[in-house]
Design a protein around this motif. Structure first.
Motif, PDB file in Angstrom:
ATOM      1  N   THR A  50       9.054   3.523   7.673  1.00 24.08           N
ATOM      2  CA  THR A  50       8.720   3.784   6.279  1.00 24.08           C
ATOM      3  C   THR A  50       9.917   3.523   5.380  1.00 24.08           C
ATOM      4  O   THR A  50       9.777   2.990   4.268  1.00 24.08           O
ATOM      5  N   SER A  51      11.102   3.839   5.862  1.00 22.90           N
ATOM      6  CA  SER A  51      12.324   3.634   5.083  1.00 22.90           C
ATOM      7  C   SER A  51      12.612   2.159   4.820  1.00 22.90           C
ATOM      8  O   SER A  51      13.407   1.826   3.937  1.00 22.90           O
ATOM      9  N   ASP A  52      11.970   1.255   5.570  1.00 23.46           N
ATOM     10  CA  ASP A  52      12.147  -0.175   5.339  1.00 23.46           C
ATOM     11  C   ASP A  52      11.539  -0.623   4.010  1.00 23.46           C
ATOM     12  O   ASP A  52      11.729  -1.772   3.592  1.00 23.46           O
ATOM     13  N   LYS A  84       4.103  10.019   5.361  1.00 19.70           N
ATOM     14  CA  LYS A  84       5.003  11.011   5.940  1.00 19.70           C
ATOM     15  C   LYS A  84       5.562  10.566   7.287  1.00 19.70           C
ATOM     16  O   LYS A  84       6.618  11.032   7.717  1.00 19.70           O
ATOM     17  N   ALA A  85       4.856   9.666   7.961  1.00 22.61           N
ATOM     18  CA  ALA A  85       5.276   9.229   9.290  1.00 22.61           C
ATOM     19  C   ALA A  85       6.526   8.367   9.200  1.00 22.61           C
ATOM     20  O   ALA A  85       6.695   7.572   8.266  1.00 22.61           O
ATOM     21  N   ASN A 122       7.309   6.030  11.462  1.00 25.47           N
ATOM     22  CA  ASN A 122       6.833   4.700  11.818  1.00 25.47           C
ATOM     23  C   ASN A 122       5.585   4.387  11.003  1.00 25.47           C
ATOM     24  O   ASN A 122       4.625   5.163  11.002  1.00 25.47           O
ATOM     25  N   VAL A 123       5.594   3.256  10.317  1.00 28.12           N
ATOM     26  CA  VAL A 123       4.500   2.888   9.427  1.00 28.12           C
ATOM     27  C   VAL A 123       3.149   2.919  10.140  1.00 28.12           C
ATOM     28  O   VAL A 123       2.155   3.415   9.616  1.00 28.12           O
ATOM     29  N   ALA A 124       3.104   2.411  11.366  1.00 24.61           N
ATOM     30  CA  ALA A 124       1.844   2.289  12.091  1.00 24.61           C
ATOM     31  C   ALA A 124       1.197   3.638  12.404  1.00 24.61           C
ATOM     32  O   ALA A 124       0.008   3.702  12.715  1.00 24.61           O
ATOM     33  N   GLU A 125       1.961   4.702  12.291  1.00 23.22           N
ATOM     34  CA  GLU A 125       1.426   6.024  12.611  1.00 23.22           C
ATOM     35  C   GLU A 125       0.778   6.706  11.407  1.00 23.22           C
ATOM     36  O   GLU A 125       0.183   7.779  11.542  1.00 23.22           O
ATOM     37  N   HIS A 126       0.889   6.104  10.222  1.00 26.94           N
ATOM     38  CA  HIS A 126       0.270   6.683   9.036  1.00 26.94           C
ATOM     39  C   HIS A 126      -1.249   6.556   9.115  1.00 26.94           C
ATOM     40  O   HIS A 126      -1.779   5.505   9.486  1.00 26.94           O
ATOM     41  N   GLU A 127      -1.944   7.611   8.772  1.00 27.45           N
ATOM     42  CA  GLU A 127      -3.410   7.617   8.799  1.00 27.45           C
ATOM     43  C   GLU A 127      -3.943   7.603   7.369  1.00 27.45           C
ATOM     44  O   GLU A 127      -3.671   8.506   6.582  1.00 27.45           O
ATOM     45  N   GLU A 159       8.266   3.259  -0.527  1.00 28.82           N
ATOM     46  CA  GLU A 159       7.717   3.825   0.715  1.00 28.82           C
ATOM     47  C   GLU A 159       6.230   4.182   0.614  1.00 28.82           C
ATOM     48  O   GLU A 159       5.716   4.960   1.415  1.00 28.82           O
ATOM     49  N   SER A 160       5.513   3.596  -0.335  1.00 24.24           N
ATOM     50  CA  SER A 160       4.086   3.866  -0.495  1.00 24.24           C
ATOM     51  C   SER A 160       3.252   2.837   0.261  1.00 24.24           C
ATOM     52  O   SER A 160       3.719   1.739   0.585  1.00 24.24           O
ATOM     53  N   THR A 161       1.998   3.170   0.534  1.00 27.51           N
ATOM     54  CA  THR A 161       1.100   2.213   1.183  1.00 27.51           C
ATOM     55  C   THR A 161       0.867   0.994   0.301  1.00 27.51           C
ATOM     56  O   THR A 161       0.545  -0.090   0.805  1.00 27.51           O
ATOM     57  N   LEU A 162       1.062   1.145  -1.000  1.00 29.60           N
ATOM     58  CA  LEU A 162       0.801   0.042  -1.931  1.00 29.60           C
ATOM     59  C   LEU A 162       1.898  -1.012  -1.869  1.00 29.60           C
ATOM     60  O   LEU A 162       1.616  -2.216  -1.877  1.00 29.60           O
TER      61      LEU A 162
END
Length: 358
Positions: free
Chosen positions: A6-8, A217-218, A220-225, A303-306
């Motif tokens: 996420t920090s990326d 909040k995760a 790792n990006v892939a772990e976000h639901e 760090e948003s999904t957008l």
């Protein structure tokens, strides 16, 4: 790319660049245009958008309408004020909401909004999500119009003088807890100029709720639901979109919510099918777009999904490069901020010479 953090997707943004009020007039906001085929950036204004379109372009817009979804309530005899943000209607009296302070909004709690409206917490979820049953006499929408407030994001601290400015000029269907902000820049006159250019509009619907603005909040990006949101793509709209794809014309999403509708219904050949339902699609790198050729959007939170969706379209490093450029050029950010028109490399196609991109 599978190990993205996420920090990326972080970038530094001075607080003074967060727009507190909408631009007047709507189309006077700035426009950053990125042509991926040429790797070129143009600085313009949103009123110049027709100069960057070409005949045959199809602009997909989300016609959802923001309701006065923020209400305040209290328990009898207690001083705590509860904020209730309506996210999605489940039936005639029940809504999915976010409540604050969440820890005090326990199952069975009864809150008074006004003399004509009370709310009982029926179900308790994560991240402050609650299912609330309202009791009222009369028409709920009329009551909400009297007691509710427009649900401006928490980073906007100034009161909105005109409620209509947090809706697009083409909004139609009540149900959103936030605006599809990429469309806020359009005036009817500008839409007419887009049509005069030979481009056209087609409407889809996605009611914006927790899925769009829930923070990641995760680590790792892939772990976000992603939370699901209601959408509609009508047969008539699907026919227009599919005709554009067959004819090699660009499908340009106006906003990330339009992207989510298109990609939720897209097949491998880029065609879409008419559909009504819920989508929890999460678009982040690496992602192969099926339907969307280009994107008009605002600048999004770190760090948003957008911003992750934008990064999937034009690349993470390029996205951060352009965002940092926008900071340097003093663009205005977020909901009431300026806009971008992103055309990724390889999406201009054989008709590139006819494109008006500078």
């Amino acid at each position: 790319m599978d190990g993205l953090k996420t920090s990326d997707f972080w970038y530094d943004l001075p607080e003074e660049l967060i727009a507190q009020t909408p631009a007047e007039p709507r189309d006077s906001s700035r426009l950053l245009v990125y042509d991926g085929g040429r790797d070129e950036v143009t600085h313009a204004h949103f009123r110049d958008l027709p100069d960057f379109l070409r005949a045959g372009d199809l602009l997909v817009i989300n016609n959802t309408k923001v309701i006065p979804a923020r209400i305040f309530a209290h328990m009898d005899g207690r001083e705590t004020v509860f904020e209730i943000l309506l996210l999605r209607r489940k039936d005639y009296t029940r809504w999915e909401c976010i409540m604050r302070p969440a820890r005090k909004a326990k199952k069975g709690s009864v809150l008074k909004v006004s003399d004509e409206l009370t709310a009982e917490v029926e179900e308790v979820g994560d991240y402050g999500v609650r299912t609330v049953k309202f009791a009222f006499d009369g028409v709920f929408e009329d009551i909400l119009d009297r007691v509710g407030n427009m649900p401006l994001p928490p980073y906007i601290h100034e009161k909105l003088a005109d409620k209509t400015r947090y809706n697009t000029v083409y909004s139609k269907t009540d149900g959103s807890a936030a605006a599809p902000t990429a469309g806020l820049h359009f005036k009817p006159e500008l839409m007419d100029r887009v049509r005069e250019k030979g481009a056209e509009f087609v409407e889809v619907l996605l009611h914006i709720g927790l899925g769009t603005f829930r923070p990641v909040k995760a680590e790792n990006v892939a772990e976000h639901e992603m939370h699901s949101e209601y959408f509609e793509l009508t047969p008539a709209a699907a026919d227009k979109i599919n005709a554009a794809k067959r004819e090699g014309r660009r499908v340009i999403a106006v906003g990330t919510t339009a992207v989510r509708v298109l990609e939720s219904t897209a097949a491998e050949d880029g065609s879409v099918r008419a559909q009504t339902g819920e989508t929890s699609i999460f678009i982040y790198p690496p992602y192969k777009f099926g339907c969307v050729d280009a994107l008009i959007t605002n600048f999004h939170l770190p760090e948003s999904t957008l911003i992750m969706l934008v990064s999937a379209l034009i690349g993470r490093e390029k996205t951060l490069e352009l965002y940092n450029l926008a900071v340097k050029e003093r663009y205005r950010f977020f909901s009431f901020g300026d806009s971008c028109f992103f055309v990724p490399a390889g999406k201009t196609g054989a008709r590139e010479e006819k494109c008006a991109l500078k």
